[in-house]
Write an enzyme that holds these catalytic residues in place. Structure first.
Site, PDB file in Angstrom:
ATOM      1  N   VAL A 166       0.904  -1.147   0.000  1.00  0.00           N
ATOM      2  CA  VAL A 166       0.000   0.000   0.000  1.00  0.00           C
ATOM      3  C   VAL A 166       0.947   1.202   0.000  1.00  0.00           C
ATOM      4  O   VAL A 166       1.542   1.524   1.028  1.00  0.00           O
ATOM      5  CB  VAL A 166      -0.942   0.002   1.217  1.00  0.00           C
ATOM      6  CG1 VAL A 166      -1.831   1.243   1.210  1.00  0.00           C
ATOM      7  CG2 VAL A 166      -1.799  -1.271   1.222  1.00  0.00           C
ATOM      8  N   PRO A 167       1.146   1.828  -1.163  1.00  0.00           N
ATOM      9  CA  PRO A 167       2.278   2.738  -1.369  1.00  0.00           C
ATOM     10  C   PRO A 167       2.114   4.140  -0.762  1.00  0.00           C
ATOM     11  O   PRO A 167       2.042   5.143  -1.476  1.00  0.00           O
ATOM     12  CB  PRO A 167       2.396   2.792  -2.886  1.00  0.00           C
ATOM     13  CG  PRO A 167       0.999   2.609  -3.365  1.00  0.00           C
ATOM     14  CD  PRO A 167       0.382   1.625  -2.390  1.00  0.00           C
ATOM     15  N   CYS A 168       2.131   4.207   0.544  1.00  0.00           N
ATOM     16  CA  CYS A 168       2.054   5.508   1.213  1.00  0.00           C
ATOM     17  C   CYS A 168       3.294   6.349   0.923  1.00  0.00           C
ATOM     18  O   CYS A 168       3.259   7.568   1.098  1.00  0.00           O
ATOM     19  CB  CYS A 168       1.834   5.332   2.710  1.00  0.00           C
ATOM     20  SG  CYS A 168       3.148   4.420   3.545  1.00  0.00           S
ATOM     21  N   HIS A 169       4.363   5.708   0.452  1.00  0.00           N
ATOM     22  CA  HIS A 169       5.570   6.465   0.109  1.00  0.00           C
ATOM     23  C   HIS A 169       5.340   7.404  -1.079  1.00  0.00           C
ATOM     24  O   HIS A 169       6.142   8.294  -1.322  1.00  0.00           O
ATOM     25  CB  HIS A 169       6.744   5.509  -0.178  1.00  0.00           C
ATOM     26  CG  HIS A 169       6.529   4.612  -1.346  1.00  0.00           C
ATOM     27  ND1 HIS A 169       5.879   3.391  -1.223  1.00  0.00           N
ATOM     28  CD2 HIS A 169       6.859   4.738  -2.658  1.00  0.00           C
ATOM     29  CE1 HIS A 169       5.829   2.817  -2.415  1.00  0.00           C
ATOM     30  NE2 HIS A 169       6.418   3.617  -3.296  1.00  0.00           N
ATOM     31  N   ARG A 170       4.231   7.250  -1.781  1.00  0.00           N
ATOM     32  CA  ARG A 170       3.924   8.100  -2.925  1.00  0.00           C
ATOM     33  C   ARG A 170       3.204   9.386  -2.540  1.00  0.00           C
ATOM     34  O   ARG A 170       2.795  10.154  -3.410  1.00  0.00           O
ATOM     35  CB  ARG A 170       3.102   7.314  -3.948  1.00  0.00           C
ATOM     36  CG  ARG A 170       3.877   6.149  -4.543  1.00  0.00           C
ATOM     37  CD  ARG A 170       3.063   5.326  -5.510  1.00  0.00           C
ATOM     38  NE  ARG A 170       3.837   4.147  -5.934  1.00  0.00           N
ATOM     39  CZ  ARG A 170       3.289   3.062  -6.472  1.00  0.00           C
ATOM     40  NH1 ARG A 170       1.986   2.994  -6.674  1.00  0.00           N
ATOM     41  NH2 ARG A 170       4.065   2.045  -6.805  1.00  0.00           N
TER      42      ARG A 170
END
Length: 170
Positions: A133-137
């Site tokens: 779940v790409p919260c780094h984006r």
């Protein structure tokens, strides 16, 4: 909860540990080789009764991500625990394409709550299955990196790996 399996994988960004439930869904993950840090990403009531070392089904997707097939991580099933607002935020994060970013303000709007910027930031902070779940984006409104549970060096490396020319979606 019942049993879960945990494995630490070698990646270019350092050790990456994954915790999966008995159905192969990622519960928590991150760039550490300390199992306790991964389990601690879950609220106590959602932690497995027993964690065993073993092979995780998501290992192939992690390898594929680091080999350049960055979308492979979005195919991995996850299991998260939170309110409907948090669940919507996590769903929206999985919609952000690799090579793109968005701001906390844009995430709040995507969640249907444009006034809930702080809640959008909390969605990222409480995101246990990092990478999948790409919260780094998600970036700050000024384009700066903001925070990341696994460190800004890892966040920067992930964004660079996904796209040399990262653009913000507003």
């Amino acid at each position: 909860m019942t049993d879960a399996v945990m494995a630490t994988l070698d990646t270019p960004d350092g050790p990456f540990t994954v915790l999966e439930d008995d159905q192969g869904r990622v519960l928590a993950s991150g760039w550490t080789d300390e199992p306790g840090r991964i389990v601690a990403r879950l609220a106590e009531r959602h932690r497995p009764d027993r964690v065993v070392d073993g092979r995780v089904t998501s290992a192939g997707a992690v390898d594929a991500y680091y080999a350049g097939a960055v979308d492979a991580a979005m195919q991995v099933p996850v299991r998260q625990f939170g309110t409907e607002l948090f669940a919507e935020g996590w769903r929206r994060l999985r919609d952000v394409p690799a090579g793109s970013t968005l701001t906390y303000t844009a995430l709040a709007a995507a969640m249907g709550r444009p006034d809930a910027v702080r809640a959008a930031a909390s969605v990222c902070a409480r995101n246990a299955p990092a990478l999948f779940v790409p919260c780094h984006r998600v970036l700050r409104s000024d384009g700066s990196l903001g925070g990341f549970a696994w460190g800004l060096d890892v966040k920067r490396a992930l964004l660079e790996r996904e796209s040399v020319g990262v653009t913000a979606l507003v």
